[in-house]
Design a protein around this motif. Sequence first.
Motif, PDB file in Angstrom:
ATOM      1  N   ARG A  17       1.041  -1.376   0.141  1.00  0.00           N
ATOM      2  CA  ARG A  17       0.143  -0.344   0.305  1.00  0.00           C
ATOM      3  C   ARG A  17       0.619   0.960   0.181  1.00  0.00           C
ATOM      4  NH1 ARG A  17      -5.310   0.644   4.105  1.00  0.00           N
ATOM      5  NH2 ARG A  17      -6.000   2.710   3.221  1.00  0.00           N
ATOM      6  N   PHE A  54      -6.514  -3.460  -2.652  1.00  0.00           N
ATOM      7  CA  PHE A  54      -7.097  -3.011  -2.123  1.00  0.00           C
ATOM      8  C   PHE A  54      -9.144  -3.319  -1.305  1.00  0.00           C
ATOM      9  CE2 PHE A  54      -7.934  -0.801  -6.536  1.00  0.00           C
ATOM     10  CZ  PHE A  54      -9.430  -0.235  -5.580  1.00  0.00           C
ATOM     11  N   ARG A  56      -9.423  -5.666   0.295  1.00  0.00           N
ATOM     12  CA  ARG A  56      -9.555  -6.341   1.533  1.00  0.00           C
ATOM     13  C   ARG A  56      -9.766  -5.911   2.981  1.00  0.00           C
ATOM     14  NH1 ARG A  56      -3.032  -6.428  -0.314  1.00  0.00           N
ATOM     15  NH2 ARG A  56      -3.787  -8.318  -0.777  1.00  0.00           N
ATOM     16  N   TRP A  57      -9.992  -4.478   2.297  1.00  0.00           N
ATOM     17  CA  TRP A  57     -10.184  -3.482   3.814  1.00  0.00           C
ATOM     18  C   TRP A  57     -11.462  -2.788   3.339  1.00  0.00           C
ATOM     19  CZ3 TRP A  57      -4.953  -2.482   1.436  1.00  0.00           C
ATOM     20  CH2 TRP A  57      -4.051  -2.647   1.851  1.00  0.00           C
ATOM     21  N   VAL A  58     -11.845  -1.952   4.215  1.00  0.00           N
ATOM     22  CA  VAL A  58     -13.055  -1.067   4.254  1.00  0.00           C
ATOM     23  C   VAL A  58     -12.117   0.220   4.009  1.00  0.00           C
ATOM     24  CG1 VAL A  58     -15.216   0.558   5.730  1.00  0.00           C
ATOM     25  CG2 VAL A  58     -14.336  -2.297   6.250  1.00  0.00           C
ATOM     26  N   LEU A  59     -12.262   1.258   3.030  1.00  0.00           N
ATOM     27  CA  LEU A  59     -11.687   2.660   3.035  1.00  0.00           C
ATOM     28  C   LEU A  59     -12.506   3.767   2.890  1.00  0.00           C
ATOM     29  CD1 LEU A  59      -9.307   1.487   0.266  1.00  0.00           C
ATOM     30  CD2 LEU A  59      -8.696   1.130   2.318  1.00  0.00           C
ATOM     31  N   GLU A  63     -10.048   7.952   0.065  1.00  0.00           N
ATOM     32  CA  GLU A  63      -8.964   6.935  -0.354  1.00  0.00           C
ATOM     33  C   GLU A  63      -9.216   6.122  -1.452  1.00  0.00           C
ATOM     34  OE1 GLU A  63      -6.926   5.020   4.190  1.00  0.00           O
ATOM     35  OE2 GLU A  63      -9.614   4.796   3.762  1.00  0.00           O
ATOM     36  N   PRO A 135     -17.641  -6.402   5.231  1.00  0.00           N
ATOM     37  CA  PRO A 135     -17.065  -7.551   5.947  1.00  0.00           C
ATOM     38  C   PRO A 135     -18.049  -8.502   6.528  1.00  0.00           C
ATOM     39  CG  PRO A 135     -16.644  -5.177   6.619  1.00  0.00           C
ATOM     40  CD  PRO A 135     -17.712  -5.414   6.376  1.00  0.00           C
ATOM     41  N   THR A 140     -12.510 -14.926   4.863  1.00  0.00           N
ATOM     42  CA  THR A 140     -10.974 -13.815   3.800  1.00  0.00           C
ATOM     43  C   THR A 140     -11.681 -13.514   3.596  1.00  0.00           C
ATOM     44  OG1 THR A 140      -9.665 -16.536   4.542  1.00  0.00           O
ATOM     45  CG2 THR A 140      -8.851 -14.453   3.456  1.00  0.00           C
ATOM     46  N   HIS A 142     -13.400 -11.183  -0.284  1.00  0.00           N
ATOM     47  CA  HIS A 142     -12.607  -9.681   0.086  1.00  0.00           C
ATOM     48  C   HIS A 142     -14.301  -8.837  -0.190  1.00  0.00           C
ATOM     49  CE1 HIS A 142      -8.478 -10.993  -0.921  1.00  0.00           C
ATOM     50  NE2 HIS A 142      -8.809 -11.032   0.606  1.00  0.00           N
ATOM     51  N   ASP A 239       1.072  -6.775   2.094  1.00  0.00           N
ATOM     52  CA  ASP A 239       0.245  -5.841   3.189  1.00  0.00           C
ATOM     53  C   ASP A 239      -0.179  -6.470   4.238  1.00  0.00           C
ATOM     54  OD1 ASP A 239       0.857  -3.123   2.484  1.00  0.00           O
ATOM     55  OD2 ASP A 239      -0.871  -3.378   0.577  1.00  0.00           O
ATOM     56  N   GLN A 241      -0.949 -10.025   3.249  1.00  0.00           N
ATOM     57  CA  GLN A 241      -2.138 -11.343   3.192  1.00  0.00           C
ATOM     58  C   GLN A 241      -0.706 -12.092   2.386  1.00  0.00           C
ATOM     59  OE1 GLN A 241      -5.383 -11.361   0.145  1.00  0.00           O
ATOM     60  NE2 GLN A 241      -6.332 -11.942   2.513  1.00  0.00           N
TER      61      GLN A 241
END
Length: 312
Positions: A17, A54, A56-59, A63, A135, A140, A142, A239, A241
């Motif tokens: 990242r 990206f 894989r995250w809550v942004l 961002e 999520p 896992t 995504h 990052d 993973q």
Amino acid sequence: MARWLTLAACQTGPVQRASTRAHTVARLVALLEQAASAGAELAVFPELALTTFFPRWVLQPAEIDALYEAEMPGPVTQPLYDAARRLGIGFAIGFAERVMVDGKVRRFNSMELVGPDGQRSGRYRKMHVPGSTEPEAGTTVHLERRYFEPGDLGFPVFDYGGTRIGLALCNDRRWPETYRMLCLAGAEVVLIGYNTPQMLSEAPALAHLRMFHNHLPMQAGAYQNTLWIAAAAKAGLEDGQALIGGSCIVAPTGEIAAQALSLDDEVVVHRADLDLIAACQAVNFDFARYRRPNDYGLIVERAGPPAAFTSP
């Protein structure tokens, strides 16, 4: 006259990242140079090759836009297109696409096909978008559906110097429809980019099968549809993973002709015999002779619904 196309799968190690787009593009240019020096005429890069994976995250909204490409090429990605023209090699690259349609922002997980002249030859938008929008604890899963809508271009096939090229991304490779649609549209070569985790929290007992299940559908798709497939992964610890890698080139016989051995930046190259496609069709998959698409529905109808199951 014999037909050949030398393919390269350009695997990358992790794209963190914190990495800048310029640094990542420089890595891709170096891989393209390696591919060209090995005689490759067409290369494929991974899915979302310009950024970390990206989803894989809550942004936060502030961002998100920085992770998408509003144009390809843009000022930062132009060196890759310039390298293709300088080296005389084409490539396909996966990226996050942001476009305005009728005043509305739309976002796709996309792949661009670029010719050896550095000009865009075609674009594909991922059809089989997996995951969820929120999520899910203990998995896992995504969040691809949070950041991308399903593709709206179908499965187009593009001419590349007389060879018919199809494109696909990650989860697309697990679905038989992908290969069959591309095959029926006349594809001879399919280029695939992917990012695949080593471990799934919901099925840790299947971890030893991750690479097997990565290659299995591509080998089956190549064999059943008489296609050459070149697939490029991101690999290594990105990052936090772990990604499996396993980039490969698969022949229409279903055999893996070349495979990456590392979890880092690596180029695998194979000179693909395009005439092998016709040989494989003649042996088992002469669609014009044996395939009966107009009759399949009739056969099911005549058979009737399945009998009700009665427990003993």
